[in-house]
Scaffold this active site. Structure first.
Site, PDB file in Angstrom:
ATOM      1  N   ALA A   8       0.829  -1.212   0.000  1.00 34.35           N
ATOM      2  CA  ALA A   8       0.000   0.000   0.000  1.00 34.35           C
ATOM      3  C   ALA A   8       0.863   1.261   0.000  1.00 34.35           C
ATOM      4  CB  ALA A   8      -0.942   0.000   1.198  1.00 34.35           C
ATOM      5  N   THR A   9       2.052   1.189   0.586  1.00 34.05           N
ATOM      6  CA  THR A   9       2.927   2.366   0.571  1.00 34.05           C
ATOM      7  C   THR A   9       3.238   2.763  -0.871  1.00 34.05           C
ATOM      8  OG1 THR A   9       3.919   1.747   2.683  1.00 34.05           O
ATOM      9  CG2 THR A   9       5.174   3.265   1.293  1.00 34.05           C
ATOM     10  N   ASN A  39      -5.882   2.954  10.638  1.00 37.41           N
ATOM     11  CA  ASN A  39      -5.084   1.832  11.124  1.00 37.41           C
ATOM     12  C   ASN A  39      -4.902   1.837  12.637  1.00 37.41           C
ATOM     13  OD1 ASN A  39      -3.604   4.130   9.833  1.00 37.41           O
ATOM     14  ND2 ASN A  39      -1.949   3.312  11.096  1.00 37.41           N
ATOM     15  N   GLN A  57      -6.658  -0.916   5.391  1.00 37.16           N
ATOM     16  CA  GLN A  57      -7.264  -1.539   6.568  1.00 37.16           C
ATOM     17  C   GLN A  57      -8.701  -1.993   6.314  1.00 37.16           C
ATOM     18  OE1 GLN A  57      -5.881  -2.316   9.449  1.00 37.16           O
ATOM     19  NE2 GLN A  57      -3.915  -1.283   9.210  1.00 37.16           N
ATOM     20  N   SER A  69      -3.274  -3.457   0.535  1.00 42.85           N
ATOM     21  CA  SER A  69      -2.050  -4.154   0.931  1.00 42.85           C
ATOM     22  C   SER A  69      -2.342  -5.621   1.217  1.00 42.85           C
ATOM     23  CB  SER A  69      -1.499  -3.479   2.191  1.00 42.85           C
ATOM     24  OG  SER A  69      -0.440  -4.246   2.739  1.00 42.85           O
ATOM     25  N   HIS A  74      -0.699  -7.867   3.226  1.00 42.73           N
ATOM     26  CA  HIS A  74      -0.522  -8.408   4.580  1.00 42.73           C
ATOM     27  C   HIS A  74      -1.463  -7.825   5.623  1.00 42.73           C
ATOM     28  CE1 HIS A  74       2.121  -5.225   6.571  1.00 42.73           C
ATOM     29  NE2 HIS A  74       2.008  -4.787   5.342  1.00 42.73           N
ATOM     30  N   CYS A  83       4.325   3.560  16.298  1.00 44.52           N
ATOM     31  CA  CYS A  83       4.299   3.683  14.851  1.00 44.52           C
ATOM     32  C   CYS A  83       5.418   4.548  14.286  1.00 44.52           C
ATOM     33  CB  CYS A  83       2.946   4.192  14.377  1.00 44.52           C
ATOM     34  SG  CYS A  83       1.986   2.849  13.664  1.00 44.52           S
TER      35      CYS A  83
HETATM   36  C1  LIG Z   1      -0.222  -0.885   6.528  1.00 49.27           C
HETATM   37  C2  LIG Z   1      -0.778   0.334   5.929  1.00 49.27           C
HETATM   38  C3  LIG Z   1      -0.139   0.947   4.855  1.00 49.27           C
HETATM   39  C4  LIG Z   1       1.179   0.449   4.302  1.00 49.27           C
HETATM   40  O1  LIG Z   1       1.007  -0.801   3.673  1.00 49.27           O
HETATM   41  P1  LIG Z   1       2.285  -1.640   3.204  1.00 49.27           P
HETATM   42  O2  LIG Z   1       1.697  -2.664   2.286  1.00 49.27           O
HETATM   43  O3  LIG Z   1       2.843  -2.240   4.461  1.00 49.27           O
HETATM   44  O4  LIG Z   1       3.215  -0.735   2.523  1.00 49.27           O
HETATM   45  C5  LIG Z   1      -0.716   2.071   4.302  1.00 49.27           C
HETATM   46  N1  LIG Z   1      -1.864   2.567   4.784  1.00 49.27           N
HETATM   47  C6  LIG Z   1      -2.509   2.001   5.826  1.00 49.27           C
HETATM   48  C7  LIG Z   1      -3.793   2.587   6.293  1.00 49.27           C
HETATM   49  C8  LIG Z   1      -1.991   0.864   6.425  1.00 49.27           C
HETATM   50  O5  LIG Z   1      -2.628   0.333   7.462  1.00 49.27           O
END
Ligand SMILES: *Cc1c(COP(=O)(O)O)cnc(C)c1O
Length: 380
Positions: A71-72, A154, A182, A202, A204, A328
């Site tokens: 997601a990043t 999150n 999320q 994302s 995971h 965080c």
């Molecule tokens: C975990 C998270 C991200 C980042 O996701 P990654 O796949 O770990 O880079 C971005 N936004 C939110 C809201 C998240 O919870």
């Protein structure tokens, strides 16, 4: 026993996801871009199946899906890609709008763009973490290029009023980006129905592997690629597609969507039990809306009043894997809790419980015991 209650930081891969990924590590080694032989075509077909699965889970079309490393990266591509494309376009829209409580993976690219000539408006949130639609209405104008609002927070699990936000954006000709890391797989989220233009997710956070995610974008949107190279993903994201990870992401979202309703009900019951027991200890306040309202079923975030945060978390650590209000961002207090009006010591004495697929009633009872014992000690 250690109870893992940090599923919002990362939640385990479902065994069915591991099984779906397994053959793609070595049995089927081909690059999905190798169209000259059968193994390559099979890998490409697996990627396309996964693309259709991701699209189906989000009420989107397969062509809208761009696979990323998470997601990043999806957020960076959405925000920087849209901004850079706007520089080449005819419209003079430059302003970016978002919330103070967004994930760092949205805030940091936005601040980067602000330094490069894109004015940024970060809207405050109410005491429950929700965006005030009137505050959005006040900044929306014909200079706004894009609005970025997360689906679910999150840290405190609060859900944002996406339908209202989307309608406001549409009325003002602004694009809407949603960080759904999320929310994807956890609650019904239909991109086309809601009117979302760009959506990040994302692997995971929804039972898939780490290191994979996706950006979904509506057709016709201009997006400048941020990785240049082999022209993969329709030229929007270069780099060999991570076939096993992408297969895992597709499977994870399909499974999560099928189980969504039952799982949300199960986790809400466990979360409600946890909150009822903790609230009864006294001197504990909830962060975000009350259970049952606009919040994720599997999140509970509390502040313990009048205790030292470091001492509290030190007492939890051995038996509970949870997040604090400072974990965080390298020890500085959570910007989300600060946005709700929590002081620095209050943020430090906060606990995020993230429940997930492997969470049992026994883990919840352990969490209640461990927090009760810690408080009894600290308040003695
Ligand atoms: C975990 C998270 C991200 C980042 O996701 P990654 O796949 O770990 O880079 C971005 N936004 C939110 C809201 C998240 O919870």
């Amino acid at each position: 026993m250690l109870a893992y209650l940090d599923h919002q930081a990362s939640t385990p891969c479902d065994p069915a996801v591991l099984a779906a990924m397994a053959p793609w590590w070595s049995e089927h080694p081909a690059n999905a871009s190798s169209r000259g032989h059968r193994p390559g075509l099979e890998a490409a077909a697996a990627v396309e199946r996964a693309r259709a699965q991701v699209a189906a889970a989000l009420g989107a079309r397969a062509e809208w899906v761009v696979f990323t490393s998470g997601a990043t990266e999806a957020n960076n591509l959405a925000l920087k890609g849209t901004a850079e494309a706007a520089l080449a376009g005819a419209s003079g829209r430059r302003r970016l709008v978002s919330l103070v409580s967004e994930h760092q993976a949205v805030l940091d690219p936005l601040h980067y763009l602000e330094r490069h000539g894109f004015p940024l408006s970060l809207l405050p949130v109410g005491g429950d973490g929700r965006l005030d639609p009137d505050a959005l209405a006040a900044v929306l104008g014909d200079d706004v290029l894009l609005v970025s609002v997360m689906a679910a927070n999150n840290e405190i699990g609060v859900l944002q009023p996406l339908a209202a936000v989307a309608a406001q954006c549409r009325a003002h000709g602004a694009l809407l980006h949603v960080d759904a890391a999320q929310a994807a797989g956890h609650l019904p989220l239909a991109m086309a129905t809601l009117g979302i233009d760009l959506l990040s997710l994302s692997g995971h956070k929804c039972g898939g592997p780490k290191g994979v995610g996706a950006l979904l974008l509506r057709p016709g949107l201009e997006l400048a690629p941020q990785l240049h190279g082999g022209g993969q993903e329709g030229g929007r994201r270069a780099g060999s597609v991570a076939v096993p990870l992408v297969v895992g992401l597709g499977e994870a979202l399909t499974l999560a969507t099928a189980r969504q309703e039952a799982e949300a009900r199960r986790l809400a019951a466990l979360r409600d039990r946890l909150w009822a027991a903790l609230e009864a200890l006294g001197g504990i306040v909830l962060n975000g809306p009350p259970p049952g309202q606009e919040r994720l079923a599997h999140n509970l975030n509390i502040t313990v009043l009048g205790v030292d945060g470091a001492a509290l978390h030190q007492r939890l650590r051995r038996r509970l894997a949870v997040s604090s209000g400072s974990a965080c961002s390298q020890g500085s207090p959570s910007h989300v809790l600060a946005a709700l009006g929590r002081s620095r010591p209050e943020a430090a004495a906060s606990i995020r419980f993230g429940l997930g697929a492997t969470t049992t009633a026994a883990e919840i009872e352990l969490a209640i015991t461990v927090v009760s014992e810690a408080l009894a000690e600290l308040r003695r």
